[in-house]
Design a protein around this motif. Structure first.
Motif, mmCIF file in Angstrom:
data_model
loop_
_atom_site.group_PDB
_atom_site.id
_atom_site.type_symbol
_atom_site.label_atom_id
_atom_site.label_comp_id
_atom_site.label_asym_id
_atom_site.label_seq_id
_atom_site.Cartn_x
_atom_site.Cartn_y
_atom_site.Cartn_z
ATOM 1 N N ALA A 72 0.780 -1.307 0.007
ATOM 2 C CA ALA A 72 0.012 0.234 -0.095
ATOM 3 C C ALA A 72 1.041 1.306 -0.191
ATOM 4 C CB ALA A 72 -0.825 0.066 1.371
ATOM 5 N N LYS A 73 0.698 2.250 -0.920
ATOM 6 C CA LYS A 73 1.446 3.342 -1.116
ATOM 7 C C LYS A 73 1.321 4.055 0.362
ATOM 8 C CE LYS A 73 2.569 3.498 -5.362
ATOM 9 N NZ LYS A 73 4.104 3.373 -5.822
ATOM 10 N N SER A 74 2.734 4.298 0.959
ATOM 11 C CA SER A 74 2.947 4.865 2.360
ATOM 12 C C SER A 74 4.239 5.480 2.366
ATOM 13 C CB SER A 74 3.184 3.508 3.168
ATOM 14 O OG SER A 74 2.085 2.641 3.241
ATOM 15 N N ARG A 75 4.184 6.444 3.344
ATOM 16 C CA ARG A 75 5.396 7.221 3.769
ATOM 17 C C ARG A 75 5.536 7.062 5.422
ATOM 18 N NH1 ARG A 75 7.090 9.833 -0.656
ATOM 19 N NH2 ARG A 75 8.733 10.918 0.580
ATOM 20 N N LEU A 76 6.777 7.262 5.760
ATOM 21 C CA LEU A 76 7.439 7.132 6.905
ATOM 22 C C LEU A 76 7.556 8.478 7.425
ATOM 23 C CD1 LEU A 76 8.124 5.345 9.449
ATOM 24 C CD2 LEU A 76 10.267 5.499 8.517
ATOM 25 N N VAL A 77 7.022 8.882 8.905
ATOM 26 C CA VAL A 77 7.174 10.214 9.184
ATOM 27 C C VAL A 77 7.683 10.162 10.789
ATOM 28 C CG1 VAL A 77 5.492 11.580 7.887
ATOM 29 C CG2 VAL A 77 4.904 10.476 9.960
#
Length: 294
Positions: A120-125
């Motif tokens: 699933a298209k994700s980003r880490l913050v």
């Protein structure tokens, strides 16, 4: 012997695998490195959770160089080591449809890695410098990207009671404590759910105060090793004796707590309860607060 600490676990990335340690510094927002990072939907920057993506449980994050780096691993993807961006590009993030303000984006390389690992298209913050978020409850405290509180505290006596009831049904295996993703596990008392009655305690060098009983969602159905749903236990059995009228009949296990004095906690440390109260489990008198604490 009295009550002692049996296990300590921190979760570098919200929703991902925990890291068990022999000792940890407890600060105002919880154990060192706990939930400093969060995976978000690449489209709307809402947090990702095992509630919808149980495979997050199989993602391991190892904190390097006292937080300056992360080593990531997950099934079927190549491991990745990345430096941590403490500041830089920021995005506004949400949890439970509530605005959490800006968080520091960790870049495209790790975003692509999580997108592949989770499908699933994700980003880490990461929490931004100066991040200051209040908890809620009897002692609100502060919290990073945890659901709402600094610490989740459980006990071996509570798990023993649950597993005894599961065994009576005869059709399911005992569940491990990892299903509940606690930070601090207490042992030394035979009373199930005695942690519900603790209002203030010293744990090693730290002092901890009760915030609210811990209401559970569907995450305890997830095997924290494989990242797969493995229900119906423990939710099925918890539903027979841990429903909370004050929280619309939701289920509870463990308590949420605030750190009111910083200090080092070690496995084996003695726990001194300095204030006891009545358990609110099963009552219509919740502590001050609001919302879901799953």
């Amino acid at each position: 012997m009295g009550i002692t600490v049996q296990e300590l676990t921190y979760y570098p990335i919200k929703g991902c695998r925990g890291v068990r340690v022999e000792a940890a510094e407890a600060g105002v927002a919880g154990l060192a490195h706990d939930r400093m990072f969060m995976v978000v939907d690449a489209g709307d920057n809402s947090f990702r959770s095992q509630r919808k993506l149980p495979g997050m449980a199989a993602v391991t994050a190892e904190v390097l160089d006292d937080g300056a780096g992360l080593r990531l691993s997950a099934p079927d993807v190549e491991p990745l080591t990345v430096p941590v961006a403490f500041d830089g590009s920021r995005v506004g993030v949400t949890m439970f449809k509530r605005e959490m303000g800006e968080a520091v984006d960790q870049g495209d390389e790790v975003a692509e890695w999580f997108s592949e690992a989770l499908g699933a298209k994700s980003r880490l913050v990461r929490v931004r410098p100066g991040f200051d978020r209040d908890g809620w409850g009897e002692t609100p405290g502060k919290v990073n990207f945890g659901d709402a509180h600094a610490l989740l505290v459980t006990s071996t006596a509570s798990l023993d009671r649950l597993n005894a009831l599961i065994a009576e049904r005869g059709d399911a295996a005992a569940v491990p404590m990892s299903r509940f993703r606690p930070n601090v596990v207490l042992t030394g008392s035979d009373e199930p759910h005695f942690e519900d009655r603790i209002r203030r305690m010293t744990v090693g060098e730290a002092e901890v105060a009760y915030s609210v009983i811990a209401i559970r969602c569907n995450v305890p159905l997830v095997d924290q090793v494989t990242g797969r749903r493995a229900g119906p236990e423990p939710i099925r059995t918890l539903a027979t004796y841990r429903r909370e009228p004050a929280f619309e009949g939701k289920l509870s296990f463990g308590v949420k707590a605030a750190v009111v004095r910083d200090g080092r906690i070690r496995v084996g440390d003695a726990v001194s309860v300095t204030e006891w109260g009545e358990s609110v489990s099963g009552t219509l008198n919740p502590p001050p607060g609001r919302g879901h604490v799953g």
